[in-house]
Scaffold this motif. Structure first.
Motif, PDB file in Angstrom:
ATOM      1  N   VAL A  39      42.492  51.516  37.237  1.00 37.10           N
ATOM      2  CA  VAL A  39      41.869  51.177  35.960  1.00 37.10           C
ATOM      3  C   VAL A  39      42.377  49.849  35.426  1.00 37.10           C
ATOM      4  O   VAL A  39      43.548  49.492  35.565  1.00 37.10           O
ATOM      5  CB  VAL A  39      42.107  52.284  34.904  1.00 37.10           C
ATOM      6  CG1 VAL A  39      41.292  53.524  35.245  1.00 37.10           C
ATOM      7  CG2 VAL A  39      43.582  52.624  34.760  1.00 37.10           C
ATOM      8  N   SER A  40      41.439  49.110  34.787  1.00 39.36           N
ATOM      9  CA  SER A  40      41.784  47.875  34.077  1.00 39.36           C
ATOM     10  C   SER A  40      42.068  48.205  32.617  1.00 39.36           C
ATOM     11  O   SER A  40      41.816  49.326  32.169  1.00 39.36           O
ATOM     12  CB  SER A  40      40.600  46.902  34.100  1.00 39.36           C
ATOM     13  OG  SER A  40      40.335  46.461  35.384  1.00 39.36           O
ATOM     14  N   ALA A  41      42.524  47.208  31.891  1.00 39.52           N
ATOM     15  CA  ALA A  41      42.699  47.360  30.442  1.00 39.52           C
ATOM     16  C   ALA A  41      41.325  47.514  29.790  1.00 39.52           C
ATOM     17  O   ALA A  41      40.332  46.964  30.274  1.00 39.52           O
ATOM     18  CB  ALA A  41      43.421  46.138  29.889  1.00 39.52           C
ATOM     19  N   THR A  45      41.050  43.833  25.884  1.00 34.34           N
ATOM     20  CA  THR A  45      42.481  44.023  25.583  1.00 34.34           C
ATOM     21  C   THR A  45      43.354  42.899  26.145  1.00 34.34           C
ATOM     22  O   THR A  45      44.226  42.371  25.439  1.00 34.34           O
ATOM     23  CB  THR A  45      42.962  45.379  26.163  1.00 34.34           C
ATOM     24  OG1 THR A  45      42.196  46.407  25.558  1.00 34.34           O
ATOM     25  CG2 THR A  45      44.433  45.609  25.916  1.00 34.34           C
ATOM     26  N   THR A  46      43.133  42.541  27.406  1.00 38.10           N
ATOM     27  CA  THR A  46      44.028  41.533  28.018  1.00 38.10           C
ATOM     28  C   THR A  46      43.938  40.198  27.280  1.00 38.10           C
ATOM     29  O   THR A  46      44.962  39.554  27.025  1.00 38.10           O
ATOM     30  CB  THR A  46      43.694  41.358  29.511  1.00 38.10           C
ATOM     31  OG1 THR A  46      43.704  42.653  30.123  1.00 38.10           O
ATOM     32  CG2 THR A  46      44.705  40.471  30.210  1.00 38.10           C
ATOM     33  N   ASP A  47      42.717  39.810  26.889  1.00 40.01           N
ATOM     34  CA  ASP A  47      42.567  38.556  26.122  1.00 40.01           C
ATOM     35  C   ASP A  47      43.363  38.641  24.821  1.00 40.01           C
ATOM     36  O   ASP A  47      44.028  37.681  24.419  1.00 40.01           O
ATOM     37  CB  ASP A  47      41.094  38.312  25.756  1.00 40.01           C
ATOM     38  CG  ASP A  47      40.251  38.015  26.974  1.00 40.01           C
ATOM     39  OD1 ASP A  47      40.803  37.505  27.960  1.00 40.01           O
ATOM     40  OD2 ASP A  47      39.034  38.301  26.939  1.00 40.01           O
ATOM     41  N   GLY A  72      48.419  46.852  28.987  1.00 35.26           N
ATOM     42  CA  GLY A  72      46.992  47.145  28.769  1.00 35.26           C
ATOM     43  C   GLY A  72      46.466  48.133  29.801  1.00 35.26           C
ATOM     44  O   GLY A  72      45.781  49.110  29.477  1.00 35.26           O
ATOM     45  N   GLU A  73      46.808  47.914  31.048  1.00 32.37           N
ATOM     46  CA  GLU A  73      46.352  48.788  32.136  1.00 32.37           C
ATOM     47  C   GLU A  73      47.059  50.143  32.063  1.00 32.37           C
ATOM     48  O   GLU A  73      46.496  51.173  32.411  1.00 32.37           O
ATOM     49  CB  GLU A  73      46.621  48.118  33.478  1.00 32.37           C
ATOM     50  CG  GLU A  73      45.494  47.237  34.019  1.00 32.37           C
ATOM     51  CD  GLU A  73      45.197  45.984  33.218  1.00 32.37           C
ATOM     52  OE1 GLU A  73      46.028  45.593  32.379  1.00 32.37           O
ATOM     53  OE2 GLU A  73      44.126  45.374  33.424  1.00 32.37           O
ATOM     54  N   GLN A  74      48.307  50.126  31.603  1.00 29.46           N
ATOM     55  CA  GLN A  74      49.053  51.393  31.517  1.00 29.46           C
ATOM     56  C   GLN A  74      48.440  52.296  30.459  1.00 29.46           C
ATOM     57  O   GLN A  74      48.369  53.523  30.642  1.00 29.46           O
ATOM     58  CB  GLN A  74      50.527  51.106  31.229  1.00 29.46           C
ATOM     59  CG  GLN A  74      51.200  50.398  32.402  1.00 29.46           C
ATOM     60  CD  GLN A  74      52.571  49.870  32.048  1.00 29.46           C
ATOM     61  OE1 GLN A  74      53.240  50.384  31.169  1.00 29.46           O
ATOM     62  NE2 GLN A  74      52.977  48.815  32.724  1.00 29.46           N
ATOM     63  N   GLY A 148      47.192  38.039  38.287  1.00 31.31           N
ATOM     64  CA  GLY A 148      46.190  37.018  37.966  1.00 31.31           C
ATOM     65  C   GLY A 148      44.961  37.688  37.375  1.00 31.31           C
ATOM     66  O   GLY A 148      44.669  38.847  37.681  1.00 31.31           O
ATOM     67  N   ARG A 149      44.202  36.930  36.540  1.00 32.19           N
ATOM     68  CA  ARG A 149      43.061  37.515  35.846  1.00 32.19           C
ATOM     69  C   ARG A 149      42.065  38.094  36.845  1.00 32.19           C
ATOM     70  O   ARG A 149      41.760  37.480  37.854  1.00 32.19           O
ATOM     71  CB  ARG A 149      42.357  36.453  34.954  1.00 32.19           C
ATOM     72  CG  ARG A 149      43.224  35.872  33.855  1.00 32.19           C
ATOM     73  CD  ARG A 149      43.797  36.928  32.929  1.00 32.19           C
ATOM     74  NE  ARG A 149      42.847  37.836  32.327  1.00 32.19           N
ATOM     75  CZ  ARG A 149      42.264  37.667  31.129  1.00 32.19           C
ATOM     76  NH1 ARG A 149      42.545  36.590  30.422  1.00 32.19           N
ATOM     77  NH2 ARG A 149      41.428  38.567  30.654  1.00 32.19           N
ATOM     78  N   GLY A 150      41.593  39.282  36.558  1.00 29.04           N
ATOM     79  CA  GLY A 150      40.669  39.963  37.458  1.00 29.04           C
ATOM     80  C   GLY A 150      41.376  40.731  38.569  1.00 29.04           C
ATOM     81  O   GLY A 150      40.732  41.297  39.464  1.00 29.04           O
ATOM     82  N   GLY A 151      42.710  40.787  38.504  1.00 28.88           N
ATOM     83  CA  GLY A 151      43.497  41.290  39.633  1.00 28.88           C
ATOM     84  C   GLY A 151      43.414  42.789  39.911  1.00 28.88           C
ATOM     85  O   GLY A 151      43.883  43.243  40.966  1.00 28.88           O
ATOM     86  N   SER A 152      42.803  43.554  39.015  1.00 28.76           N
ATOM     87  CA  SER A 152      42.688  45.001  39.304  1.00 28.76           C
ATOM     88  C   SER A 152      41.834  45.262  40.546  1.00 28.76           C
ATOM     89  O   SER A 152      42.031  46.272  41.234  1.00 28.76           O
ATOM     90  CB  SER A 152      42.059  45.741  38.122  1.00 28.76           C
ATOM     91  OG  SER A 152      42.881  45.660  37.006  1.00 28.76           O
ATOM     92  N   ASP A 153      40.894  44.355  40.821  1.00 30.65           N
ATOM     93  CA  ASP A 153      40.101  44.501  42.057  1.00 30.65           C
ATOM     94  C   ASP A 153      41.027  44.481  43.269  1.00 30.65           C
ATOM     95  O   ASP A 153      40.843  45.241  44.236  1.00 30.65           O
ATOM     96  CB  ASP A 153      39.103  43.336  42.213  1.00 30.65           C
ATOM     97  CG  ASP A 153      38.109  43.255  41.077  1.00 30.65           C
ATOM     98  OD1 ASP A 153      37.734  44.308  40.535  1.00 30.65           O
ATOM     99  OD2 ASP A 153      37.716  42.119  40.734  1.00 30.65           O
TER     100      ASP A 153
HETATM  101  N1  ASP Z   1      42.789  43.259  32.671  1.00 26.96           N
HETATM  102  C1  ASP Z   1      43.009  42.156  33.593  1.00 26.96           C
HETATM  103  C2  ASP Z   1      42.157  40.972  33.192  1.00 26.96           C
HETATM  104  O1  ASP Z   1      41.465  41.042  32.184  1.00 26.96           O
HETATM  105  C3  ASP Z   1      42.793  42.559  35.031  1.00 26.96           C
HETATM  106  C4  ASP Z   1      41.376  42.977  35.392  1.00 26.96           C
HETATM  107  O2  ASP Z   1      40.538  43.203  34.508  1.00 26.96           O
HETATM  108  O3  ASP Z   1      41.104  43.070  36.597  1.00 26.96           O
HETATM  109  O4  ASP Z   1      42.197  39.981  33.842  1.00 26.96           O
END
Ligand code: ASP
Ligand code: ADP
Ligand code: MG
Length: 245
Positions: A39-41, A45-47, A72-74, A148-153
């Motif tokens: 799961v992502s935030a 939330t991250t912003d 955020g992810e937690q 890094g941003r987007g890293g949950s993938d």
């Molecule tokens: N929450 C993080 C972000 O906004 C990671 C993700 O969404 O993959 O970059």
């Protein structure tokens, strides 16, 4: 058979969306699959976390930024495990570190080096759905790092690779990968299948629908990534080796 499903921020933006994802995962588990959720935030939330941190310390203290942002992810992982529990199915949330994700020491843009899969394996063997906080791991010191941003993938693909999953599904707010951003270009065309190389080219040209390292890692380990809509759940786009396209 093990399936990894990842849910992005907009797909978890409120309680109802979390519950919908929890129901989908629980159905799979009830059919006898082992299920690992990443799961992502929630939402933006991250912003917001980054803005808060920069207000307190405009120079940015990279180690502390990672410790703070990873929360955020937690939060999402805890909520998701509770939502699954409320459906009467056993679930456990894990931070990246608890899940055994080891990274290098580059705070803010860490690379996944490996997975110590003992804890996840043990929880799966106990019949639980395992919910892993995306976007994070720990370095060899045990400090929290972010990917890094987007890293949950990339968390999802790494878990699929190291746990030898049969599928890696990336649930998002569009129903697949298009030749252009479908939100900005209504005439964009959706791909049914796409090679790793084509996907990496799209990302180079600004398609943030997948984190670049997730595609590189999928290519390295021969993992098929399916990108699909968390709203409909209907088949999306498969990113895979050239011969599968
Ligand atoms: N929450 C993080 C972000 O906004 C990671 C993700 O969404 O993959 O970059
Ligand atoms: P998530 O929060 O699920 O990780 P992202 O915002 O990271 O979602 O990625 C999904 C977004 O990527 C879509 O809402 C879409 O606007 C954007 N996007 C940009 N380029 C593309 C593309 N070529 N195909 C699909 N989506 C794209
Ligand atoms: Mg994303």
């Amino acid at each position: 058979m093990l399936i990894v499903q990842k849910y992005g921020g907009t797909s978890l933006a409120d309680g109802q969306k979390i519950q919908a994802a929890a129901r989908r995962a629980t159905r799979l588990a009830q059919q006898g699959r082992e299920v690992v959720l990443v799961v992502s935030a929630q939402g933006d939330t991250t912003d917001r976390l980054i803005a808060n941190a920069l207000e307190i310390n405009p120079r940015g203290a990279v180690r502390e930024m990672d410790a703070y942002m990873a929360a955020g992810e937690q939060l999402s992982a805890g909520l998701m495990a509770m939502a699954i529990g409320a459906l009467g199915y056993p679930a456990v949330s894990l931070t990246g570190g608890q899940a055994g994700i080891l990274t290098d020491g580059v705070f803010g843009n860490a690379r996944i080096l490996g997975l110590n899969n003992h804890r996840i394996r043990r929880e799966l063997d106990r019949g639980k759905i395992v919910v892993v906080a995306g976007f994070q791991g720990v370095n060899e010191e045990g400090d929290i790092t972010t990917l890094g941003r987007g890293g949950s993938d990339t968390t999802a693909v790494a878990l699929a690779a190291f746990l030898q999953a049969e599928a890696c599904q990336i649930f998002t707010d569009v129903d697949g990968v298009y030749d252009r951003d479908p939100r900005r270009f209504p005439g964009a065309t959706r791909f049914g299948r796409l090679s790793y190389e084509q996907m990496l080219r799209l990302i180079e040209n600004g398609a943030q629908v997948l984190h670049d390292r997730s595609v590189e890692m999928a290519r390295e380990h021969g993992i098929l990534i399916e990108v699909l809509s968390s709203l409909t759940g209907s088949p999306g786009t498969i990113v895979g080796p050239l011969e599968a396209v």
